[in-house]
Design a protein around this motif. Structure first.
Motif, mmCIF file in Angstrom:
data_model
loop_
_atom_site.group_PDB
_atom_site.id
_atom_site.type_symbol
_atom_site.label_atom_id
_atom_site.label_comp_id
_atom_site.label_asym_id
_atom_site.label_seq_id
_atom_site.Cartn_x
_atom_site.Cartn_y
_atom_site.Cartn_z
ATOM 1 N N ASN A 81 35.945 27.402 43.616
ATOM 2 C CA ASN A 81 37.136 28.022 43.014
ATOM 3 C C ASN A 81 37.850 28.889 44.026
ATOM 4 O OD1 ASN A 81 36.038 26.826 40.774
ATOM 5 N ND2 ASN A 81 36.336 28.590 39.429
ATOM 6 N N ARG A 82 37.084 29.598 44.842
ATOM 7 C CA ARG A 82 37.697 30.459 45.863
ATOM 8 C C ARG A 82 38.449 29.618 46.880
ATOM 9 N NH1 ARG A 82 35.795 32.443 50.748
ATOM 10 N NH2 ARG A 82 33.736 31.533 50.371
ATOM 11 N N ILE A 92 32.861 34.605 41.667
ATOM 12 C CA ILE A 92 33.727 33.442 41.822
ATOM 13 C C ILE A 92 32.970 32.310 42.509
ATOM 14 C CG2 ILE A 92 35.929 32.605 42.729
ATOM 15 C CD1 ILE A 92 36.770 35.587 42.959
ATOM 16 N N SER A 112 33.965 39.672 44.055
ATOM 17 C CA SER A 112 35.218 40.366 44.337
ATOM 18 C C SER A 112 34.977 41.855 44.563
ATOM 19 C CB SER A 112 36.188 40.180 43.169
ATOM 20 O OG SER A 112 35.812 41.018 42.073
ATOM 21 N N GLN A 126 34.383 40.172 39.725
ATOM 22 C CA GLN A 126 34.420 38.752 39.406
ATOM 23 C C GLN A 126 33.392 38.035 40.290
ATOM 24 O OE1 GLN A 126 38.365 36.847 39.132
ATOM 25 N NE2 GLN A 126 39.189 38.860 39.658
ATOM 26 N N ARG A 182 34.623 31.783 35.839
ATOM 27 C CA ARG A 182 34.146 32.991 36.495
ATOM 28 C C ARG A 182 33.338 33.841 35.523
ATOM 29 N NH1 ARG A 182 39.347 34.882 40.226
ATOM 30 N NH2 ARG A 182 39.712 32.814 41.136
ATOM 31 N N CYS A 192 28.358 32.288 46.113
ATOM 32 C CA CYS A 192 29.440 32.794 45.272
ATOM 33 C C CYS A 192 30.108 33.956 45.983
ATOM 34 C CB CYS A 192 28.904 33.281 43.928
ATOM 35 S SG CYS A 192 28.115 32.021 42.930
ATOM 36 N N GLN A 226 38.627 29.709 34.509
ATOM 37 C CA GLN A 226 38.356 29.408 35.915
ATOM 38 C C GLN A 226 36.849 29.430 36.223
ATOM 39 O OE1 GLN A 226 40.684 32.323 38.042
ATOM 40 N NE2 GLN A 226 42.628 31.476 37.328
ATOM 41 N N TRP A 241 40.385 34.073 33.553
ATOM 42 C CA TRP A 241 39.179 34.077 34.380
ATOM 43 C C TRP A 241 38.090 33.206 33.765
ATOM 44 C CZ3 TRP A 241 39.461 40.104 34.831
ATOM 45 C CH2 TRP A 241 40.414 40.445 35.805
#
Length: 250
Positions: free
Chosen positions: A244-245, A240, A158, A238, A176, A155, A174, A171
């Motif tokens: 998704n990234r 992530i 951020s 976050q 997260r 993961c 998504q 978010w």
């Protein structure tokens, strides 16, 4: 973290809370908690007497909840044969651990996480004069990344960002999770929690709206909620998922 005296009560039901604030009927408009099937809601009290005993350990508890939730999600994906099953953790390693009976117990994860924090001088297991101890706010991001790496979580964490009204619902959609650092919160004081999603409520006449974050607060073994309107000084990270990234970079 220093725990301040509560000025407001915890929120167990966003609708009831909004009704008490606005004195009118409310209903759920959106509920987006993609992590609900995989929740980990460990609490500080279940670890306080482990080993040498622990104090001001909301940071290690929050990271423990994050790791356990990510693992449960990944095991579910692997068992269902979904292609995304290897996105968070190495799937072959998961199968190997599962077949050998190696299960992650909350106590074992907490002891590992707290040990990492102590070794890195990021978590201090003390409450010195009610002013020193707990998890360093400045180094929390490094702490999270090191612990996720220890458990082979793929993961992205951020950089730390201020969180006020933000894009919480987006978010959540998504997939997260958020690691929140609360400062001088009227209920939680200085405290670290994990956010698994968001709930939007609206009055029956649709004139009033409220947004609440679904959190593992480290105090109760079930979801609680934070009113975004009352977040005050709050920052966080976050978490992530790798796929998704990659989509965001495409």
């Amino acid at each position: 973290m220093r725990f301040e005296k509560k000025h407001v009560e915890v929120i167990d039901d966003p609708v009831r809370h909004a009704e008490s604030v606005y004195q009118r009927k409310f209903r759920v408009a959106q509920r987006v908690i993609p992590w609900e099937p995989f929740l980990s809601v460990c609490v500080t009290s279940q670890f306080a007497s482990l080993g040498k005993g622990y104090e001001r350990h909301c940071g290690p508890v929050a990271i423990t909840n994050l790791i356990l939730a990510l693992r449960r999600q990944c095991f579910s994906s692997v068992n269902e044969g979904q292609p995304g099953g290897s996105n968070h953790v190495n799937a072959d390693r998961l199968h190997e651990q599962q077949n050998s009976g190696q299960r992650l117990l909350p106590e074992d994860v907490f002891l590992c996480v707290s040990g990492i924090g102590e070794k890195m001088l990021i978590y201090h297991n003390m409450d010195l004069f009610h002013h020193f101890g707990g998890t360093s706010d400045a180094l929390t991001g490094l702490y999270i990344r090191t612990c996720l790496k220890k458990y082979h979580m793929k993961c992205c964490v951020s950089p730390c960002i201020p969180l006020r009204k933000g894009l919480f619902m987006e978010w959540a959609k998504q997939n997260r999770t958020l690691y929140l650092k609360l400062r001088n919160h009227p209920c939680y004081g200085n405290h670290h929690v994990i956010c698994y999603g968001a709930v939007e409520v609206e009055s029956e006449d649709r004139e009033e709206h409220g947004l609440y974050l679904a959190i593992a607060d480290g105090w109760a073994p079930h979801l609680r909620y934070l009113a975004v309107s009352g977040l005050g000084i709050c920052s966080g990270y976050q978490i992530i998922p790798e796929e998704n990234r990659k989509k965001g970079q495409a």
